[in-house]
Write a protein that holds these residues in place. Structure first.
Motif, PDB file in Angstrom:
ATOM      1  N   GLY A   1       0.949  -1.529   0.112  1.00 56.71           N
ATOM      2  CA  GLY A   1      -0.009   0.278   0.139  1.00 56.71           C
ATOM      3  C   GLY A   1       0.884   1.320   0.240  1.00 56.71           C
ATOM      4  N   PHE A   2       0.452   1.418   1.373  1.00 55.37           N
ATOM      5  CA  PHE A   2       1.263   3.529   0.923  1.00 55.37           C
ATOM      6  C   PHE A   2       3.103   3.168   0.756  1.00 55.37           C
ATOM      7  N   THR A   3       3.353   1.866   1.254  1.00 57.70           N
ATOM      8  CA  THR A   3       5.042   2.522   1.426  1.00 57.70           C
ATOM      9  C   THR A   3       5.649   2.145   0.280  1.00 57.70           C
ATOM     10  N   LEU A   4       4.529   1.647  -0.425  1.00 55.60           N
ATOM     11  CA  LEU A   4       4.495   1.497  -2.178  1.00 55.60           C
ATOM     12  C   LEU A   4       5.053   2.965  -2.478  1.00 55.60           C
ATOM     13  N   LEU A   5       4.671   4.337  -2.335  1.00 48.93           N
ATOM     14  CA  LEU A   5       5.137   5.532  -2.521  1.00 48.93           C
ATOM     15  C   LEU A   5       6.510   5.929  -2.126  1.00 48.93           C
TER      16      LEU A   5
ATOM     17  N   GLY B   1     -13.412 -16.045   1.234  1.00 43.81           N
ATOM     18  CA  GLY B   1     -14.443 -14.782   1.076  1.00 43.81           C
ATOM     19  C   GLY B   1     -13.716 -13.727   0.854  1.00 43.81           C
ATOM     20  N   ASP B   2     -13.903 -12.685   1.456  1.00 46.00           N
ATOM     21  CA  ASP B   2     -12.675 -11.432   1.764  1.00 46.00           C
ATOM     22  C   ASP B   2     -11.731 -11.239   2.101  1.00 46.00           C
ATOM     23  N   TYR B   3     -11.165 -12.809   3.190  1.00 49.17           N
ATOM     24  CA  TYR B   3      -9.665 -12.838   3.257  1.00 49.17           C
ATOM     25  C   TYR B   3      -8.940 -13.287   2.131  1.00 49.17           C
ATOM     26  N   GLY B   4      -9.635 -13.957   1.122  1.00 50.62           N
ATOM     27  CA  GLY B   4      -8.651 -14.791   0.743  1.00 50.62           C
ATOM     28  C   GLY B   4      -7.979 -13.144  -0.693  1.00 50.62           C
ATOM     29  N   ARG B   5      -9.362 -12.705  -0.739  1.00 51.08           N
ATOM     30  CA  ARG B   5      -9.788 -12.063  -2.027  1.00 51.08           C
ATOM     31  C   ARG B   5      -8.119 -10.399  -1.024  1.00 51.08           C
ATOM     32  N   GLN B   6      -8.570 -10.330   0.326  1.00 51.46           N
ATOM     33  CA  GLN B   6      -7.452  -9.512   0.090  1.00 51.46           C
ATOM     34  C   GLN B   6      -6.297 -10.004   0.549  1.00 51.46           C
ATOM     35  N   MET B   7      -5.737 -11.383   0.364  1.00 56.33           N
ATOM     36  CA  MET B   7      -4.523 -11.688   0.053  1.00 56.33           C
ATOM     37  C   MET B   7      -4.087 -11.738  -0.922  1.00 56.33           C
ATOM     38  N   ARG B   8      -4.438 -12.220  -1.773  1.00 58.44           N
ATOM     39  CA  ARG B   8      -4.220 -11.795  -3.876  1.00 58.44           C
ATOM     40  C   ARG B   8      -4.130  -9.716  -3.508  1.00 58.44           C
ATOM     41  N   GLN B   9      -4.959  -9.577  -2.900  1.00 61.63           N
ATOM     42  CA  GLN B   9      -4.883  -7.967  -3.444  1.00 61.63           C
ATOM     43  C   GLN B   9      -2.853  -7.809  -2.886  1.00 61.63           C
ATOM     44  N   ARG B  10      -3.107  -8.024  -2.041  1.00 61.32           N
ATOM     45  CA  ARG B  10      -1.030  -7.816  -1.060  1.00 61.32           C
ATOM     46  C   ARG B  10      -0.196  -8.564  -2.000  1.00 61.32           C
ATOM     47  N   GLN B  11      -0.547  -9.318  -2.471  1.00 62.20           N
ATOM     48  CA  GLN B  11      -0.272 -10.111  -3.440  1.00 62.20           C
ATOM     49  C   GLN B  11       0.812  -9.461  -4.424  1.00 62.20           C
ATOM     50  N   VAL B  12      -0.755  -9.052  -5.044  1.00 62.65           N
ATOM     51  CA  VAL B  12      -0.029  -8.140  -6.418  1.00 62.65           C
ATOM     52  C   VAL B  12       0.800  -6.616  -5.747  1.00 62.65           C
ATOM     53  N   ILE B  13       0.660  -6.184  -4.939  1.00 59.27           N
ATOM     54  CA  ILE B  13       1.081  -5.037  -4.423  1.00 59.27           C
ATOM     55  C   ILE B  13       2.576  -5.020  -4.401  1.00 59.27           C
ATOM     56  N   GLN B  14       2.892  -6.216  -3.803  1.00 58.07           N
ATOM     57  CA  GLN B  14       3.955  -6.022  -3.330  1.00 58.07           C
ATOM     58  C   GLN B  14       5.184  -6.856  -4.284  1.00 58.07           C
ATOM     59  N   ALA B  15       4.073  -7.520  -5.664  1.00 57.78           N
ATOM     60  CA  ALA B  15       4.729  -8.127  -6.381  1.00 57.78           C
ATOM     61  C   ALA B  15       5.290  -6.786  -7.214  1.00 57.78           C
ATOM     62  N   VAL B  16       4.279  -5.288  -7.691  1.00 54.63           N
ATOM     63  CA  VAL B  16       4.481  -3.692  -7.137  1.00 54.63           C
ATOM     64  C   VAL B  16       5.509  -3.786  -7.610  1.00 54.63           C
ATOM     65  N   MET B  17       5.660  -3.605  -5.989  1.00 57.95           N
ATOM     66  CA  MET B  17       6.632  -2.705  -5.035  1.00 57.95           C
ATOM     67  C   MET B  17       8.333  -3.946  -5.412  1.00 57.95           C
ATOM     68  N   LYS B  18       8.108  -5.058  -5.916  1.00 52.71           N
ATOM     69  CA  LYS B  18       9.038  -5.720  -6.478  1.00 52.71           C
ATOM     70  C   LYS B  18       9.539  -5.909  -7.653  1.00 52.71           C
ATOM     71  N   LYS B  19       9.087  -5.897  -8.814  1.00 50.16           N
ATOM     72  CA  LYS B  19       9.549  -5.221 -10.022  1.00 50.16           C
ATOM     73  C   LYS B  19       9.794  -3.720  -9.961  1.00 50.16           C
ATOM     74  N   GLY B  20       8.995  -2.671  -9.408  1.00 48.92           N
ATOM     75  CA  GLY B  20       9.353  -1.496  -9.149  1.00 48.92           C
ATOM     76  C   GLY B  20      10.324  -0.732  -8.894  1.00 48.92           C
ATOM     77  N   SER B  21      11.117  -1.844  -7.810  1.00 48.29           N
ATOM     78  CA  SER B  21      12.766  -1.771  -7.060  1.00 48.29           C
ATOM     79  C   SER B  21      13.985  -2.020  -7.993  1.00 48.29           C
ATOM     80  N   SER B  22      13.515  -2.983  -8.545  1.00 47.30           N
ATOM     81  CA  SER B  22      14.487  -3.729  -9.271  1.00 47.30           C
ATOM     82  C   SER B  22      15.298  -2.833 -10.964  1.00 47.30           C
ATOM     83  N   LEU B  23      16.510  -3.073 -10.764  1.00 54.93           N
ATOM     84  CA  LEU B  23      17.289  -1.920 -11.671  1.00 54.93           C
ATOM     85  C   LEU B  23      16.810  -2.353 -12.733  1.00 54.93           C
TER      86      LEU B  23
END
Length: 308
Positions: free
Chosen positions: A19-23, A208-230
């Motif tokens: 989330g926020f720390t992405l920025l 249910g909603d808990y599984g969806r929240q987990m997947r949303q966190r997964q995608v955001i974390q993956a974006v951060m990983k790619k966004g911080s790469s050289l």
């Protein structure tokens, strides 16, 4: 070589935050080059949203003094001709003196009073009724804490961010199918559209909603990983444009830089937890009903972390 080592070290840290720390992490990577710095500054200007002044704080947050602070993260599903609802609601508290960050996920179906509306409803309906301001006021009242800042991410446009970083890779823990898309268990690669569909699955997941929240966190974390790469840094302009289009916050550029400079130690310990209740039907509608003792426990935990 020194700059490369710094970037690699930063890359390792980025894998744990959402989330926020992405920025913040984009700022951390961006300050190495003046052109990136200027591009990010312009993107932040387009992110500026609603001002919020909480009445639950006497003194303003002082970043140089490393005051603990809170952020409400809203993942909003906004579609054409629909104001949308905040399908993801996370309260982040940052305490550099304890060198920790805590993330409390609030299930969207949590029954509570909608502040400003005067009715009891699902917590995520606050956004549909009154936007960011009503969402903040409702969460502040529910948890009895100040919400100092917010970050709103448009999940519909999140696919632009995923595409800007060249797609993402996630570890899927079960076979899932939704709207003609099949996501096999195991490591899978997703483009922007696939990542959006993957993060929306709810009824097809027994959690249910808990599984969806987990997947949303997964995608955001993956974006951060790619966004911080050289390699991805060459695409910084596209990344910042995508962020500018799909992210809104009341944090200023200077405040983000100050957080980056003064709160790095908080990244050492990051803990996530959920305010989970019981699914109950009220007047024919299912809600997440949180017992008073669990709610009080969560309130006290957040207050302690904020030093209140």
């Amino acid at each position: 070589m020194r700059s490369e080592r710094k970037l690699k070290k930063k890359k390792r840290k980025t894998r744990k935050i959402i989330g926020f720390t992405l920025l913040i992490l984009f700022i951390g990577a961006g300050v190495y080059a003046a052109s990136v710095y200027q591009s990010l500054a312009g993107a932040i200007q387009t992110m500026q949203g609603t001002e919020h002044k909480t009445d639950k704080r006497v003194d303003d947050i002082k970043f140089k003094s490393k005051d603990p602070f809170s952020v409400l993260i809203l993942g909003v599903d906004e579609r054409k001709n629909d104001k949308g609802r905040s399908d993801t609601m996370i309260v982040m508290t940052v305490n550099p003196k304890q060198e920790s960050i805590e993330l409390l996920s609030l299930p969207r179906d949590t029954r509570t009073e909608i502040i400003g509306k005067g009715t009891n409803d699902k917590m995520n309906h606050a956004y549909a009724f009154g936007g960011v301001s009503m969402s903040i006021n409702t969460v502040e009242a529910y948890l009895d804490i100040p919400i100092d800042y917010y970050v709103k991410m448009n999940m519909e446009g999140f696919q632009d961010i995923v595409n800007a970083v060249g797609g993402v890779t996630v570890d899927n823990d079960m076979d899932l199918a939704y709207k003609g898309y099949n996501f096999k268990k195991g490591t899978i690669d997703l483009n922007g559209k696939e990542a959006l569909i993957y993060s929306r699955i709810r009824k097809e997941d027994p959690r249910g909603d808990y599984g969806r929240q987990m997947r949303q966190r997964q995608v955001i974390q993956a974006v951060m990983k790619k966004g911080s790469s050289l390699s991805t840094l060459t695409n910084y302009d596209d990344i910042f444009k995508a962020l500018g289009k799909n992210v809104e916050t009341n944090l200023t550029f200077n405040e983000m830089l100050s957080i980056q400079n003064n709160y790095k130690s908080s990244l050492k310990n990051i803990e996530q937890y959920t305010l989970q209740g019981d699914n109950q039907r009220v007047n024919g509608i299912f809600y997440n009903i949180v017992p008073d003792d669990k709610k009080l426990e969560a309130q006290n935990r957040i207050k302690t972390h904020l030093g209140l």
